[in-house]
Design a protein around this motif. Structure first.
Motif, short mmCIF file in Angstrom:
data_model
loop_
_atom_site.label_atom_id
_atom_site.label_comp_id
_atom_site.label_asym_id
_atom_site.label_seq_id
_atom_site.Cartn_x
_atom_site.Cartn_y
_atom_site.Cartn_z
N THR A 1 -43.40 21.62 -44.99
CA THR A 1 -43.48 23.09 -45.05
C THR A 1 -44.47 23.66 -44.04
N LYS A 2 -45.39 22.85 -43.57
CA LYS A 2 -46.40 23.32 -42.62
C LYS A 2 -45.91 23.27 -41.18
N LEU A 3 -44.71 22.75 -40.96
CA LEU A 3 -44.18 22.65 -39.60
C LEU A 3 -43.47 23.92 -39.15
N GLY A 4 -43.15 24.80 -40.09
CA GLY A 4 -42.54 26.08 -39.72
C GLY A 4 -41.09 25.99 -39.29
N VAL A 5 -40.34 25.01 -39.83
CA VAL A 5 -38.91 24.90 -39.50
C VAL A 5 -38.09 25.13 -40.77
N GLU A 6 -36.78 25.29 -40.62
CA GLU A 6 -35.92 25.63 -41.76
C GLU A 6 -35.84 24.46 -42.76
N ASP A 7 -35.83 24.81 -44.05
CA ASP A 7 -35.83 23.79 -45.10
C ASP A 7 -34.60 22.90 -45.06
N ILE A 8 -33.49 23.42 -44.57
CA ILE A 8 -32.26 22.62 -44.54
C ILE A 8 -32.44 21.37 -43.69
N LEU A 9 -33.37 21.42 -42.73
CA LEU A 9 -33.63 20.26 -41.89
C LEU A 9 -34.29 19.13 -42.67
N PHE A 10 -35.03 19.47 -43.70
CA PHE A 10 -35.61 18.42 -44.54
C PHE A 10 -34.50 17.69 -45.29
N ALA A 11 -33.53 18.42 -45.79
CA ALA A 11 -32.39 17.79 -46.46
C ALA A 11 -31.63 16.91 -45.48
N ARG B 1 -31.03 12.84 -45.81
CA ARG B 1 -29.69 12.25 -45.72
C ARG B 1 -29.68 11.11 -44.70
N ASP B 2 -30.30 11.35 -43.54
CA ASP B 2 -30.37 10.31 -42.51
C ASP B 2 -31.24 9.14 -42.98
N PHE B 3 -32.30 9.47 -43.70
CA PHE B 3 -33.17 8.42 -44.21
C PHE B 3 -32.42 7.55 -45.21
N LYS B 4 -31.72 8.17 -46.13
CA LYS B 4 -31.02 7.41 -47.17
C LYS B 4 -29.96 6.49 -46.60
N PHE B 5 -29.18 7.00 -45.67
CA PHE B 5 -28.02 6.24 -45.21
C PHE B 5 -28.29 5.41 -43.95
N ASN B 6 -29.41 5.67 -43.26
CA ASN B 6 -29.67 4.95 -42.02
C ASN B 6 -31.11 4.42 -41.93
N LEU B 7 -32.06 5.34 -41.88
CA LEU B 7 -33.44 4.95 -41.58
C LEU B 7 -34.06 4.04 -42.63
N GLU C 1 -39.86 12.40 -35.68
CA GLU C 1 -38.92 11.91 -34.66
C GLU C 1 -37.53 12.49 -34.90
N PHE C 2 -37.14 12.55 -36.17
CA PHE C 2 -35.83 13.12 -36.50
C PHE C 2 -35.75 14.60 -36.10
N LEU C 3 -36.84 15.32 -36.28
CA LEU C 3 -36.86 16.76 -35.99
C LEU C 3 -36.96 17.06 -34.49
N HIS C 4 -37.18 16.01 -33.68
CA HIS C 4 -37.23 16.17 -32.22
C HIS C 4 -38.26 17.22 -31.80
N ILE C 5 -39.46 17.13 -32.42
CA ILE C 5 -40.55 17.98 -31.95
C ILE C 5 -40.98 17.46 -30.59
N ASP C 6 -40.83 18.28 -29.56
CA ASP C 6 -41.02 17.83 -28.18
C ASP C 6 -42.45 17.39 -27.92
N ASN C 7 -42.57 16.35 -27.09
CA ASN C 7 -43.87 15.90 -26.63
C ASN C 7 -44.37 16.87 -25.59
N ILE C 8 -45.49 17.49 -25.85
CA ILE C 8 -45.97 18.55 -24.95
C ILE C 8 -47.06 18.06 -24.01
N ASN C 9 -47.37 16.73 -24.06
CA ASN C 9 -48.46 16.25 -23.23
C ASN C 9 -48.21 16.50 -21.75
#
Length: 460
Positions: A283-293, A297-303, A343-351
């Motif tokens: 919730t502190k990342l400021g992105v839509e909650d649907i992305l957590f779901a 889903r990816d974690f359960k079936f893949n990761l 990594e799943f959310l693809h938060i860009d590396n800003i370095n």
């Protein structure tokens, strides 16, 4: 058949009848004494504070011999203290007993003064005379079934003991009375009714209450984590806030809008508190909650079935001493999940956007670049001293890739006038992996430090 009669004894009279054999506490089918020292302590306090004890049920033979059919453990517990074989332990709560102290004046008159006595590590003989008298004169109620034989006595023992005692989770819940109402309200949320997989047995046995307690500890008080339910409840009762419970309730409401049937089994009695804590971080990342779901889903079936390069373990392989509730195990699981989630959310590396560490610090802390450049030698020297004093030489936190985010934390500490030493030591112990993306690394270190400061401010 005549109704059983009531009989009230003073406690010393009742116990004397047991010791003399007039009341038998050894019926063939009666269970042996199973009470803990803690339970005996609490019963003694109940007597000394003149609170209520349920009636003892007796069966009476035609020859007037009495047998205890319900209340055998209570009777044995009181007797063990009265005859000196039980000493109140130091772990007792509410050990200070108020009483009226008898004072004789010089003129021979008697007065009564308010006094208190600490019963920790005391036997009956070490009580003040006033408390001994209060114990002896306590009114113990009995219900007596007349005209009994061994068959009827066995029947009554079976009838009155046909109940389920409180389990560890249910008993632990009695130690969080300040927030019990909040927890009951949270239990009625749609999340626990429709968006998780707790059985009806879990809901009646106190399991879900324990999950809420674990979640609150993990979200807000992880530095003081204790896997024992009673200890966790007692800690929260002293240190939690209403705002923290409101935060959990709000998180659950948000999850109700995105969790679907295919992933709700992630929220089970084993892992729920970890994933609820992960969502709080999300919730502190400021992105839509649907992305957590989507991540779940990816974690359960893949990761969940994939070994990560950083640790080499699967999520379900992270264990220590076969306990999934050890603090280090939980920290490792959360670190893995946070890394996978980002990594799943693809938060860009800003370095790559910054030509220097100074620009990275300015971008992320909103400070003046000229001031940073002037004091950079101070920050570097302070960081080297901090790492030398608080972090193991082989810790990955010392890796040169982490230098930008560590320097930013040092700048932040000067800006906020807060020491990093104790927090840094704890952070290095519980974190074995770090993000290559220094913005992510800084974000999580800063959040962890702020939570650490809030927690220690409340406990100070």
């Amino acid at each position: 058949m005549a109704r059983p009669r009531k009989q009230t004894y003073t406690l010393d009279m009742y116990l004397k009848k047991i010791n003399d054999g007039d009341i038998d506490n050894n019926a063939d089918v009666q269970r042996r004494m199973v009470w803990s020292k803690e339970q005996i302590n609490e019963l003694v306090v109940t007597v000394l504070t003149d609170e209520y004890i349920p009636p003892i049920i007796l069966g009476e033979e035609n020859n007037s011999q009495l047998h205890i059919t319900d209340g055998g453990c209570r009777s044995a517990a009181l007797n063990s203290f009265w005859n000196g074989t039980h000493k109140i332990t130091s772990a007792i709560e509410n050990s200070i007993i108020p009483y009226k102290k008898k004072v004789k004046r010089e003129d021979g008159s008697i007065d009564w003064e308010d006094a208190t006595f600490d019963i920790k590590n005391k036997t009956f003989e070490r009580l003040p005379e006033e408390l001994k008298k209060k114990f002896n004169e306590y009114q113990i109620e009995t219900i007596i079934h007349e005209n009994c034989d061994s068959y009827k006595i066995s029947k009554y023992i079976k009838r009155y003991n046909n109940h389920t005692s409180m389990n560890a989770d249910q008993k632990a819940f009695t130690y969080i009375d300040r927030f019990a109402g909040y927890i009951r309200k949270i239990l009625d949320s749609r999340f626990f009714l429709d968006y998780s997989v707790y059985s009806e047995n879990d809901k009646t046995k106190g399991v879900v209450e324990r999950i809420i307690v674990e979640t609150m500890m993990c979200m807000n008080h992880f530095d003081n984590w204790n896997k024992q339910p009673k200890a966790a409840c007692k800690y929260l009762n002293r240190n939690a806030t209403e705002e923290e419970f409101d935060g959990l309730a709000n998180n659950l409401h948000r999850l109700e809008n995105v969790i679907t049937d295919d992933i709700k089994d992630i929220f089970n009695k084993k892992d729920s508190f970890i994933f609820l804590t992960l969502f709080d971080k999300f919730t502190k990342l400021g992105v839509e909650d649907i992305l957590f779901a989507d991540f779940l889903r990816d974690f359960k079936f893949n990761l969940r079935k994939t070994r990560t390069n950083s640790s080499g373990f699967l999520f379900d392989e992270i264990k220590q001493n076969n306990s999934t509730k050890d603090k280090s195990v939980i920290a490792d699981k959360l670190n893995m999940l946070e890394s996978l989630m980002l990594e799943f959310l693809h938060i860009d590396n800003i370095n790559s956007k910054h030509d220097s560490v100074e620009e990275f610090i300015v971008e992320n802390l909103d400070v003046d670049i000229e001031t940073i450049k002037e004091d950079m030698s101070l920050y570097n020297e302070s960081l080297d001293t901090l790492l030398e004093d608080t972090v193991r030489v082989d810790s990955k936190l010392r890796n040169k890739e982490n230098r930008p985010s560590l320097l930013a934390m040092m700048v932040y500490s000067y800006k906020e006038d807060k020491d990093l030493d104790e927090w840094m030591s704890e952070y290095a112990k519980k974190n074995n992996t770090y993000f290559a993306d220094q913005k992510k690394n800084l974000l999580y270190m800063k959040q962890d430090f702020e939570q650490y400061c809030r927690s220690h401010k409340r406990s100070a």
